[in-house]
Design a protein around this motif. Structure first.
Motif, PDB file in Angstrom:
ATOM      1  N   VAL A 156      46.992  12.278  22.316  1.00  0.00           N
ATOM      2  CA  VAL A 156      48.260  12.860  21.888  1.00  0.00           C
ATOM      3  C   VAL A 156      48.021  14.210  21.224  1.00  0.00           C
ATOM      4  O   VAL A 156      48.722  15.198  21.486  1.00  0.00           O
ATOM      5  N   VAL A 163      49.669  21.824  25.438  1.00  0.00           N
ATOM      6  CA  VAL A 163      51.027  22.254  25.751  1.00  0.00           C
ATOM      7  C   VAL A 163      51.390  23.470  24.907  1.00  0.00           C
ATOM      8  O   VAL A 163      52.000  24.437  25.392  1.00  0.00           O
ATOM      9  N   LEU A 193      47.705  12.274  30.940  1.00  0.00           N
ATOM     10  CA  LEU A 193      48.527  13.394  30.533  1.00  0.00           C
ATOM     11  C   LEU A 193      47.691  14.575  30.068  1.00  0.00           C
ATOM     12  O   LEU A 193      48.020  15.729  30.335  1.00  0.00           O
ATOM     13  N   PHE A 196      46.591  16.444  33.022  1.00  0.00           N
ATOM     14  CA  PHE A 196      47.710  17.219  33.558  1.00  0.00           C
ATOM     15  C   PHE A 196      47.916  18.504  32.763  1.00  0.00           C
ATOM     16  O   PHE A 196      47.981  19.605  33.321  1.00  0.00           O
ATOM     17  N   HIS A 197      47.964  18.374  31.442  1.00  0.00           N
ATOM     18  CA  HIS A 197      48.212  19.561  30.611  1.00  0.00           C
ATOM     19  C   HIS A 197      47.049  20.539  30.694  1.00  0.00           C
ATOM     20  O   HIS A 197      47.245  21.747  30.735  1.00  0.00           O
ATOM     21  N   ALA A 200      47.185  22.435  33.973  1.00  0.00           N
ATOM     22  CA  ALA A 200      48.247  23.435  33.958  1.00  0.00           C
ATOM     23  C   ALA A 200      47.808  24.668  33.170  1.00  0.00           C
ATOM     24  O   ALA A 200      47.989  25.802  33.607  1.00  0.00           O
ATOM     25  N   LEU A 229      50.823  13.297  37.934  1.00  0.00           N
ATOM     26  CA  LEU A 229      51.383  14.612  37.602  1.00  0.00           C
ATOM     27  C   LEU A 229      50.357  15.715  37.852  1.00  0.00           C
ATOM     28  O   LEU A 229      50.667  16.756  38.425  1.00  0.00           O
ATOM     29  N   LEU A 233      50.382  18.946  40.505  1.00  0.00           N
ATOM     30  CA  LEU A 233      50.033  20.328  40.174  1.00  0.00           C
ATOM     31  C   LEU A 233      48.973  20.840  41.123  1.00  0.00           C
ATOM     32  O   LEU A 233      49.060  21.942  41.656  1.00  0.00           O
TER      33      LEU A 233
ATOM     34  N   PRO B   4      53.773  24.690  36.092  1.00  0.00           N
ATOM     35  CA  PRO B   4      53.916  23.237  36.006  1.00  0.00           C
ATOM     36  C   PRO B   4      55.394  22.864  36.077  1.00  0.00           C
ATOM     37  O   PRO B   4      56.254  23.687  35.786  1.00  0.00           O
ATOM     38  N   LYS B 143      55.460   6.287  19.693  1.00  0.00           N
ATOM     39  CA  LYS B 143      55.291   7.497  18.893  1.00  0.00           C
ATOM     40  C   LYS B 143      56.513   7.742  18.020  1.00  0.00           C
ATOM     41  O   LYS B 143      56.420   8.192  16.890  1.00  0.00           O
TER      42      LYS B 143
END
Lengths: 888, 177
Positions: A156, A163, A193, A196-197, A200, A229, A233, B4, B143
């Motif tokens: 996280v 991001v 995730l 993915f980030h 990107a 994801l 990409l 993206p 979360k």
């Protein structure tokens, strides 16, 4: 704000409308927000107040600067509370309030503390908040922590940092680019995730480096990406690499196709869709390459999930535009979708079927659609109508059933846009299919008998006036037209009068009867109608010598030579004076529309279509600028202003582009300069032009730019004289000279004692080419215009254009060279087409109208040949055009 | 298309098309009036459809909109025309399931307004500035639902029920007051 203002006490009486925010009011909530300042923070109450503030903002309420600042300051006090729930709300409200940079300082230290907290949730959120509100200088201070966060073991936190990096890349690219190594590590992460980030961000960092992107993609396609994801990409990036490679002339086996194809067997549907779409969008895709993609899409068509059906039919619809044959296999599945619950899916299915259908299936299809039309919204109907129009053009023999369908729906209820689409379609069909003309015109006549839209009535009347007189029995339309004079409003009546006059002029036998009808109109209650009637009566009453006939014809049928937009601007600029307004002074250049607008209008019908909207800048801007400089006034009227030509690479210290203004015997070069260095002020900015390679040009004068502060564009001018009316060409080399002064970037003031340093900067060369003497002027009906020019003066020649990648490239090269307007949408070339005809029109210096028909053909080795047919009002100009092409 | 996937907005409207909570990530709708007009258009266009079992999809103003309804709540996720609608659908599904978890299955307007803070946090955990942050409903709900019982507990050890308990208590109190 959507809540009714009811007193709080009444809340519970009305169970239906109950809301905890009933009667909420900004002033009161702001008062409540004072609890944030209490010495003992009550986390629950504070969270609740923050929720109310967020609610207000969310409902569209806005806080004044003072209110926002006050709330922000008191919110910062809440960092002392250890309550996690409250902290989350604090993060949220800080993001919503988007504090100014001087306020940010107050929270930076608290947030930085949270960034290094032991609690993962604090770290992740503090990073996201801080990166949202921070500026460049602060960013360098926390960069170290961000790099750590990227490789944090908690996914996280890592995602939050990545991001944030994606957002920061837009404002502080140079800083984010230093994180490559950490980001690279993120790609290997076990968390889907994070992967993915990281992918990107890494791609964004490297996007300008083709080789690096290609290596990145090459490495990953061998299969280490787990997240769907990220896989999507990767597919996008792969197709980009494929495109780049094709553009750079690497031929042979298409690289990475196998990877895309393997993705069609991925377990995640989103990846399958992404891959299928990527394959269908490959440049020049072959039907063998298409087949596997179409197969998976076909499976989606019968999925119980609407999103899958929609995705599939939407993709197939696009494919059908270029490869209708490839989609025909899906036709049966597609037909069952016509009755789909989801109307978007049904409409897409219909339009796809209309594109792929063959001649024999048209009738059956039309029957199915008729049942379907009654229960869909107008916007869907418009799509269907447009599809039917193209179908009709494709299968001219089927015009009867299609025309019947159109006339049926024309009689049904519908809004303006929908009716216009139908009318446009009928008009197009009439234009393209001569056999359909008479029945189509009668349908239109019937429609205006009961038409509530003035715009459509006048358009149809105008169209009748042009097409009607040439039919076998023009008299049958007169009744419909004359009815308008009795039954409609003044605008329609006036249009009807003009149309009558056209019939009277074109059809000798009708002339006496029309004269009688027109005489009745001179007692109309509206003066425009009376004026027109009187005018046309006198025109028709003329003694009919050949000379006046031609003039009358021009008067009745000729189009306005200048684009309306230009006329409007010139009229606005015109100041009342002794001198009368001269229509000839209006520029005839058709302005190219800004790209965004073009996109929006791209799908608009080619039928009656409204005139394009006026672009905001461009020629009128220049006209004002040039007329403000007295020295240029003597040159007369600008014949043409070229689009700006860049003379510097992007991202250099000084950005310069040039606009060529062509006058009859002068050329004004307008250098638009921008200073991109905040620490500098430029003075006495001038452009030294060496015209030794432009023999026919002599420099007359130049106008330097006195001062060029940071980021405020200015213009310097250089003027050349050239032989009048002659399309002289040449090459100019340019050097920018100036005096540099240091500036304190914070104040923007230059040091008064600084005398500055002289410096110069080499710009790229500029050419004045023959195309600069050609103004883009469109014609509304190319065929008519073409036929009205003398065939005797036609000049034809053939040229070999050598090997090119595509026909489109050749077409662009020729049209750019000639600088002419492409007419009737002939700029679009179907992919894989082997031949194409392009229609061009323009006005050459000396006001000579030129029309060009360029036919292109490509053989198997991609050699392109062109046959160029030129008609011009002046034979010498037609020769000149050929010369331009021969030299280019 | 090299960027993206981007979500342009998330809308949560009630059965009359009024805002419960919305979040915009794109400049396509610069003013509140423009936003409201868009919401109205989306609502009217989808109103008569049934999107109660499956995620539905439509096109509007060059945007792809996926949507799902539950009782008097309408969930929408908007993306550009070139966007992969299945990605948008996974965002919507994540949002929907997370909200269902957070509202303990009572997905209606009243419950949503009572727990509006959780809804806002939920939006915040799904999308960051238009970029998909997380689509797994349990992770999102986890979360969002971090309780105040033990601030030092790592994320993974917090259970949703714990989180929900805190949230419930939190709002009952505020209402009874």
């Amino acid at each position: 704000m959507a809540q009714p203002l009811v007193k709080k006490d009444d809340d519970h009486d009305d169970e239906l409308e109950y809301s905890p925010f009933m009667g909420i009011e900004k002033g009161a909530v702001l008062q409540e927000a004072r609890v944030f300042n209490d010495a003992q923070v009550d986390p629950r109450r504070c969270s609740q107040v923050i929720t109310k503030l967020l609610y207000l903002l969310n409902q569209g309420e806005s806080f004044t600067k003072v209110e926002a600042t006050e709330v922000f300051f008191s919110v910062t006090k809440l960092f002392q509370s250890k309550d996690t729930g409250l902290r989350r709300m604090v993060y949220l409200i800080i993001k919503e309030l988007s504090p100014s940079s001087d306020e940010v300082i107050i929270v930076t230290s608290s947030l930085m503390k949270d960034m290094n907290s032991k609690i993962d949730m604090y770290r992740a959120n503090a990073i996201r908040v801080l990166c949202r509100i921070i500026d460049g200088t602060l960013l360098t201070q926390i960069e170290r922590y961000l790099k750590q966060a990227i490789v944090d073991k908690n996914p996280v936190v890592s995602s939050a940092a990545l991001v944030s990096g994606l957002h920061l890349l837009r404002t502080n690219p140079e800083i984010v680019k230093r994180w490559s190594n950490e980001v690279q590590e993120g790609i290997q992460s076990r968390s889907a995730l994070v992967q993915f980030h990281a992918l990107a961000l890494l791609h964004q960092i490297r996007q300008n480096d083709r080789l690096a992107v290609s290596k990145l993609v090459g490495g990953l396609t061998r299969g280490s990406v787990r997240s769907p994801l990220a896989q999507c990409l990767l597919i996008r990036y792969t197709s980009q690499v494929i495109r780049d490679m094709a553009n750079h002339g690497q031929s042979g086996e298409r690289p990475f196709y196998e990877f895309l194809e393997s993705c069609l067997r991925h377990k995640a549907e989103m990846v399958i869709l992404e891959a299928a779409r990527a394959i269908t969008e490959l440049d020049g895709v072959t039907s063998r390459e298409l087949t596997p993609a179409i197969t998976v899409l076909q499976l989606f068509l019968s999925s119980p999930r609407p999103v899958l059906r929609f995705a599939a039919v939407r993709t197939l619809n696009k494919v059908a535009m270029t490869h209708p044959m490839a989609v025909t296999n899906c036709n049966i599945d597609m037909e069952s979708l016509i009755s789909d619950q989801n109307r978007s899916i049904a409409t897409l299915a219909i339009t796809t079927l209309l594109k792929t259908g063959n001649e024999s299936s048209v009738e059956r299809l039309m029957k199915q659609i008729t049942n379907f039309m009654s229960d869909i919204a107008d916007e869907f109907k418009i799509v269907v109508v447009e599809a039917i129009r193209s179908l009709c053009v494709k299968f001219p023999l089927k015009y009867r059933s299609l025309m019947t369908f159109l006339s049926n729906i024309l009689r049904e209820e519908g809004g303006f846009e929908y009716k216009r689409a139908i009318v446009d379609s009928i008009v197009t069909i009439i234009r393209d299919i001569p056999d359909a003309k008479e029945s189509g015109l009668l349908h239109l006549c019937e429609f205006i008998e009961d038409c509530e839209f003035t715009y459509l009535s006048t358009q149809i009347l105008h169209f009748l006036g042009i097409e009607g007189p040439n039919t076998s029995d023009p008299s049958k339309y007169i009744r419909y037209i004359y009815n308008r004079v009795h039954l409609e409003n003044a605008t329609v009546r006036a249009a009807a009068v003009s149309t009558l006059a056209k019939f009277g002029f074109m059809v000798e036998s009708l002339k006496p009867r029309i004269t009688i009808l027109l005489k009745r109109c001179i007692y109309d209650s509206d003066d425009e109608v009376r004026d027109r009637a009187t005018l046309f009566l006198s025109v028709l009453g003329g003694d009919g010598t050949v000379d006046t006939d031609q003039e009358t014809k021009d008067f009745l049928f000729g189009s306005l030579e200048v684009p309306l937009v230009n006329l409007e601007t010139s009229l606005k600029n015109y100041e009342p004076s002794e001198e009368a307004f001269d229509v000839n002074s209006v520029s005839r250049e058709v302005k190219s529309q800004p790209l965004a607008e073009k996109k929006a209008q791209g799908k608009k019908p080619t039928g009656l279509g409204a005139p394009p909207a006026a672009p905001a800048s461009g020629f009128d801007g220049y006209e004002k600028l040039l007329s403000s400089i007295p020295e240029f006034a003597a040159f007369g009227k600008v014949f043409k202003s070229s689009p700006p030509v860049e003379l510097t690479e992007p991202e250099t210290e000084y950005a310069v582009n040039v606009v060529k203004h062509i006058y009859d015997s002068h050329v004004v070069l307008q250098y638009n300069c921008t200073n991109t260095v905040p620490e500098q002020l430029l003075e006495r900015v001038n452009v030294i032009v060496d015209a030794s390679e432009a023999e026919e040009f002599n420099e007359v004068t130049s106008k330097a730019l006195n001062s060029l502060p940071y980021d405020k564009p200015g213009q310097a001018f250089v003027v050349f004289k050239k032989p009048a009316g002659v399309p002289a060409v040449g090459k100019f080399s340019n050097t920018l000279t100036f005096v540099v002064k240091e500036v304190d970037p914070s104040t923007g003031e230059a040091d008064a004692d600084d005398d500055g340093v002289e410096d110069e900067y080499q710009l790229e060369d500029l050419e004045v080419v023959a195309g600069d003497y050609m103004v883009k002027v469109g014609v509304s009906n190319f065929r008519n215009a073409w036929e009205s020019m003398d065939e005797e003066d036609e000049r034809v020649d053939e040229y070999g254009l050598g090997q090119r990648d595509s026909l489109g490239e050749a077409v662009n090269a020729v049209t750019d060279l000639l600088g002419m307007q492409i007419c009737e949408g002939t700029e679009t070339i179907p992919t894989n087409a082997r031949s194409h005809t392009c229609l061009l029109s323009g006005v050459y210096i000396g006001n000579v109208k030129v029309l060009v028909r360029a036919q292109f053909g490509m053989d198997s080795s991609k050699d392109i040949a062109m046959k160029l047919t030129v008609r011009a009002e002046d034979v010498s100009v037609a020769d000149a055009i050929h010369e331009i092409v021969a030299c280019g | 298309m090299e960027l993206p996937p981007k979500v342009k907005n998330i809308l949560l409207l009630d059965s009359e098309g009024k805002r419960v909570a919305v979040k915009y990530y794109s400049d396509d709708w610069p003013t509140n009036t423009a936003k409201e007009a868009f919401e109205k258009a989306v609502f009217t266009k989808t109103q008569k459809t049934s999107a109660r079992t499956e995620v539905e999809v439509t096109e509007l103003e060059n945007n792809i909109i996926v949507y799902k309804f539950a009782q008097d709540l309408h969930f929408f996720v908007t993306g550009g025309q070139e966007e992969n609608e299945l990605i948008l659908a996974s965002v919507l599904q994540g949002l929907f399931d997370a909200v269902t978890l957070l509202l303990r299955g009572n997905v209606d307007k009243r419950e949503a307004l009572d727990n509006l803070d959780l809804i806002f946090l939920c939006f915040d955990e799904i999308i960051d500035g238009g970029i998909v942050l997380e689509t797994d409903a349990t992770v999102i709900a986890g979360k969002v639902g971090i309780g105040s019982t033990d601030p030092n507990a790592p994320l993974s050890e917090q259970t949703i029920s714990q989180a929900l308990a805190t949230a419930r208590e939190h709002f009952t109190r505020s209402l009874l007051k």
